[in-house]
Write a protein that holds these residues in place. Sequence first.
Motif, PDB file in Angstrom:
ATOM      1  N   GLY A 188       0.812  -1.203   0.000  1.00 33.05           N
ATOM      2  CA  GLY A 188       0.000   0.000   0.000  1.00 33.05           C
ATOM      3  C   GLY A 188       0.845   1.252   0.000  1.00 33.05           C
ATOM      4  O   GLY A 188       2.017   1.246  -0.386  1.00 33.05           O
ATOM      5  N   LYS A 189       0.279   2.344   0.449  1.00 31.27           N
ATOM      6  CA  LYS A 189       0.984   3.621   0.471  1.00 31.27           C
ATOM      7  C   LYS A 189       2.170   3.558   1.428  1.00 31.27           C
ATOM      8  O   LYS A 189       2.172   2.783   2.384  1.00 31.27           O
ATOM      9  CB  LYS A 189       0.028   4.733   0.873  1.00 31.27           C
ATOM     10  N   TYR A 190       3.158   4.413   1.161  1.00 32.48           N
ATOM     11  CA  TYR A 190       4.375   4.416   1.964  1.00 32.48           C
ATOM     12  C   TYR A 190       4.650   5.808   2.498  1.00 32.48           C
ATOM     13  O   TYR A 190       4.519   6.807   1.776  1.00 32.48           O
ATOM     14  CB  TYR A 190       5.569   3.949   1.117  1.00 32.48           C
ATOM     15  N   SER A 191       5.015   5.881   3.760  1.00 33.44           N
ATOM     16  CA  SER A 191       5.367   7.141   4.398  1.00 33.44           C
ATOM     17  C   SER A 191       6.744   7.009   5.041  1.00 33.44           C
ATOM     18  O   SER A 191       7.019   6.009   5.715  1.00 33.44           O
ATOM     19  CB  SER A 191       4.332   7.496   5.473  1.00 33.44           C
ATOM     20  N   LYS A 192       7.603   7.998   4.843  1.00 31.27           N
ATOM     21  CA  LYS A 192       8.924   7.963   5.469  1.00 31.27           C
ATOM     22  C   LYS A 192       8.824   8.011   6.988  1.00 31.27           C
ATOM     23  O   LYS A 192       9.725   7.566   7.694  1.00 31.27           O
ATOM     24  CB  LYS A 192       9.771   9.130   4.971  1.00 31.27           C
ATOM     25  N   GLN A 193       7.737   8.556   7.493  1.00 31.19           N
ATOM     26  CA  GLN A 193       7.562   8.665   8.937  1.00 31.19           C
ATOM     27  C   GLN A 193       7.100   7.351   9.570  1.00 31.19           C
ATOM     28  O   GLN A 193       7.555   6.978  10.648  1.00 31.19           O
ATOM     29  CB  GLN A 193       6.547   9.765   9.278  1.00 31.19           C
ATOM     30  N   THR A 194       6.216   6.643   8.891  1.00 38.45           N
ATOM     31  CA  THR A 194       5.606   5.458   9.509  1.00 38.45           C
ATOM     32  C   THR A 194       5.770   4.172   8.718  1.00 38.45           C
ATOM     33  O   THR A 194       5.365   3.109   9.182  1.00 38.45           O
ATOM     34  CB  THR A 194       4.106   5.705   9.726  1.00 38.45           C
ATOM     35  N   GLY A 195       6.360   4.223   7.524  1.00 35.42           N
ATOM     36  CA  GLY A 195       6.531   3.018   6.729  1.00 35.42           C
ATOM     37  C   GLY A 195       5.311   2.716   5.868  1.00 35.42           C
ATOM     38  O   GLY A 195       4.553   3.606   5.494  1.00 35.42           O
ATOM     39  N   TYR A 196       5.116   1.448   5.558  1.00 36.03           N
ATOM     40  CA  TYR A 196       3.990   1.039   4.722  1.00 36.03           C
ATOM     41  C   TYR A 196       2.675   1.222   5.468  1.00 36.03           C
ATOM     42  O   TYR A 196       2.596   0.998   6.672  1.00 36.03           O
ATOM     43  CB  TYR A 196       4.153  -0.421   4.285  1.00 36.03           C
ATOM     44  N   GLN A 197       1.662   1.597   4.726  1.00 41.63           N
ATOM     45  CA  GLN A 197       0.378   1.933   5.328  1.00 41.63           C
ATOM     46  C   GLN A 197      -0.652   0.814   5.242  1.00 41.63           C
ATOM     47  O   GLN A 197      -1.803   1.001   5.638  1.00 41.63           O
ATOM     48  CB  GLN A 197      -0.191   3.177   4.638  1.00 41.63           C
ATOM     49  N   GLY A 198      -0.266  -0.332   4.715  1.00 36.96           N
ATOM     50  CA  GLY A 198      -1.239  -1.409   4.569  1.00 36.96           C
ATOM     51  C   GLY A 198      -0.578  -2.745   4.367  1.00 36.96           C
ATOM     52  O   GLY A 198       0.602  -2.948   4.692  1.00 36.96           O
ATOM     53  N   ASN A 199      -1.352  -3.674   3.824  1.00 41.39           N
ATOM     54  CA  ASN A 199      -0.895  -5.050   3.625  1.00 41.39           C
ATOM     55  C   ASN A 199      -1.321  -5.588   2.269  1.00 41.39           C
ATOM     56  O   ASN A 199      -2.425  -5.322   1.801  1.00 41.39           O
ATOM     57  CB  ASN A 199      -1.463  -5.978   4.703  1.00 41.39           C
ATOM     58  N   VAL A 200      -0.442  -6.364   1.658  1.00 45.43           N
ATOM     59  CA  VAL A 200      -0.777  -7.187   0.500  1.00 45.43           C
ATOM     60  C   VAL A 200      -1.177  -8.561   1.034  1.00 45.43           C
ATOM     61  O   VAL A 200      -0.475  -9.141   1.870  1.00 45.43           O
ATOM     62  CB  VAL A 200       0.418  -7.318  -0.456  1.00 45.43           C
ATOM     63  N   VAL A 201      -2.315  -9.066   0.570  1.00 44.39           N
ATOM     64  CA  VAL A 201      -2.805 -10.371   1.004  1.00 44.39           C
ATOM     65  C   VAL A 201      -3.074 -11.241  -0.220  1.00 44.39           C
ATOM     66  O   VAL A 201      -3.802 -10.834  -1.136  1.00 44.39           O
ATOM     67  CB  VAL A 201      -4.094 -10.247   1.833  1.00 44.39           C
TER      68      VAL A 201
END
Length: 210
Positions: A188-201
Amino acid sequence: MRDRTGNTVITTVSLVALCSGAWLLSSGTASHPPPQPSPAQAAPSLPGHHRPEPGTAALPPSPPDRVRIPAIGVDAPLMGLGLTPTGSLDVPPSERKNLAGWYEAGTTPGERGTAIVAGHVDNKEGPAVFYALGALDRGRTIEIERRDGSVAVFTVHAIEVYDAKDFPDEKVYGAAARPELRVITCGGKYSKQTGYQGNVVVFAHLTAVR
């Protein structure tokens, strides 16, 4: 924990520990994001597709030792995973990039129910075991080598990506009447502050046994 039919019972299990995006964070760039599944790989929603596809009879319980996904070059050992004190799914050691895990309090792959396999998308050194998971297509196979000597072969019937805040726990972890497998990593989306914002399933069901 497991119910009496062998189905995995998980309620709101977080995968935050998989999703820091260690490689992208350490490199200071998001120029090498992992592939994400296209909408074409999602589960069909047209009339007539609500019935389960044909599968193979369930196997007796046996712990899995290895996962192979030939289409994306995955060939990795599996370790048992539990839950952390906060209720999230534990993860394999990040320094072992070619190691995946399975939720050992739940269904074993090949048994009737929903088995869970999870692994890192990357670590500080670069891509990890499930970096290319989002590049899978429906119809590809996943092989699980089991401790009883059998190999359970699953066919992929959907690959989807979800934002963490909208993660469909029941759809992913819920009970199944046939042997099913979920393979999960970050995406999913990526943020430098928090990393990946979701999951691939990846959603798959048992179609052969060797």
